[in-house]
Design an enzyme around this catalytic site. Structure first.
Site, PDB file in Angstrom:
ATOM      1  N   ASP A   1      74.993 -10.508  88.818  1.00 37.84           N
ATOM      2  CA  ASP A   1      74.918 -11.839  88.249  1.00 37.84           C
ATOM      3  C   ASP A   1      76.151 -12.590  88.756  1.00 37.84           C
ATOM      4  O   ASP A   1      77.092 -11.972  89.269  1.00 37.84           O
ATOM      5  CB  ASP A   1      74.931 -11.711  86.721  1.00 37.84           C
ATOM      6  CG  ASP A   1      75.018 -13.042  86.007  1.00 37.84           C
ATOM      7  OD1 ASP A   1      74.226 -13.936  86.328  1.00 37.84           O
ATOM      8  OD2 ASP A   1      75.896 -13.179  85.130  1.00 37.84           O
ATOM      9  N   LEU A   2      76.171 -13.916  88.604  1.00 37.63           N
ATOM     10  CA  LEU A   2      77.332 -14.692  89.051  1.00 37.63           C
ATOM     11  C   LEU A   2      78.205 -15.166  87.895  1.00 37.63           C
ATOM     12  O   LEU A   2      79.310 -14.668  87.691  1.00 37.63           O
ATOM     13  CB  LEU A   2      76.863 -15.900  89.884  1.00 37.63           C
ATOM     14  CG  LEU A   2      76.281 -15.603  91.263  1.00 37.63           C
ATOM     15  CD1 LEU A   2      75.802 -16.889  91.928  1.00 37.63           C
ATOM     16  CD2 LEU A   2      77.323 -14.927  92.158  1.00 37.63           C
TER      17      LEU A   2
ATOM     18  N   ASP B   1      76.755  -9.981  82.600  1.00 28.27           N
ATOM     19  CA  ASP B   1      77.393 -10.120  81.286  1.00 28.27           C
ATOM     20  C   ASP B   1      76.413 -10.368  80.159  1.00 28.27           C
ATOM     21  O   ASP B   1      76.785 -10.275  78.984  1.00 28.27           O
ATOM     22  CB  ASP B   1      78.385 -11.292  81.319  1.00 28.27           C
ATOM     23  CG  ASP B   1      77.678 -12.628  81.454  1.00 28.27           C
ATOM     24  OD1 ASP B   1      77.718 -13.422  80.497  1.00 28.27           O
ATOM     25  OD2 ASP B   1      77.072 -12.882  82.506  1.00 28.27           O
TER      26      ASP B   1
END
Length: 237
Positions: A16-17, A187
């Site tokens: 994920d970013l 996250d």
């Protein structure tokens, strides 16, 4: 690093970013504030507020629930709707929309990627194929991360957004690996952990607020790994 499930083999890692590779707090809020300033330059929109924008965005979602899969399309259609309701000339709408989106995109990419993230990705990329699976609109080449990843997939453009399986399945196809040999790092317990697990991936949860997973309402299943900061992944080297 805490293990909840056994792992037999990791042959690739997807990331994920936002809030995984960098701190995304206040980035979107500031980008939206700058975008509103651009729109307020026009007489018909001089009293437009961020609350107005969010209200219209919510209304767009009610009309088209699937629009949330692509945050770029959602934002563009929201701006167009605001301009149309403000009786802005249809001839002007495309140019104003492009101007507002260009402003948002510029500020959306004004985040700091820590040196520790660069160092970790450099090391991991020598051992694993790396890729990005994001629901956001950050372009990795604009934040200096392009060289680490084989590809970047985005919700909407590449299938329904996480936690839906299509985007994970596409990543596995592009990596030419079985899903259970790919570790997804993120996250968000819903989009990243649950999405990865339900798609057959391995899952690593980055617990950025150091919360107890057993007391979180959005926890539906346990990840394979839990970390509190990204550099802990150097244990995989």
């Amino acid at each position: 690093m805490h293990f909840y499930r056994s792992i037999h083999c990791i042959k690739a890692i997807t990331f994920d970013l936002d809030d995984t590779l960098y701190d995304n707090s206040l980035i979107v809020e500031n980008a939206e504030a700058q975008m509103i300033k651009v729109l307020q330059k026009y007489d018909a929109l001089q009293h437009l507020t961020l609350a107005d924008f969010h209200a219209e965005k919510k209304a767009m979602l009610a009309l088209d629930p699937d629009i949330y899969h692509d945050v770029i399309v959602w934002r563009i259609k929201t701006i167009i709707s605001i301009l149309t309701k403000a009786k802005v000339s249809p001839v002007q709408i495309p140019a104003i929309t492009d101007e507002a989106m260009a402003c948002f995109t510029f500020w959306r990419h004004k985040m700091h990627v820590p040196n520790a993230t660069h160092q970790l990705l450099t090391q991991l990329a020598t051992k694993y194929p790396l890729a990005v699976i994001t629901n956001g609109n950050v372009e990795i080449d604009k934040i200096g991360l392009n060289d680490y990843f084989q590809f970047s997939l985005r919700g909407g453009a590449d299938g329904r957004s996480k936690p839906f399986p299509e985007i994970f399945e596409l990543a596995a196809q592009k990596l030419a690996l079985p899903a259970d040999q790919i570790l997804h790092v993120g996250d968000n317990l819903s989009t990243d952990v649950n999405g990865a697990i339900n798609s057959g991936f391995l899952a690593c949860w980055i617990n950025i607020f150091a919360k107890d997973i057993y007391h979180l309402a959005d926890a539906r299943c346990l990840p394979h790994i839990e970390i509190t900061q990204l550099p802990e992944l150097d244990n995989l080297l």
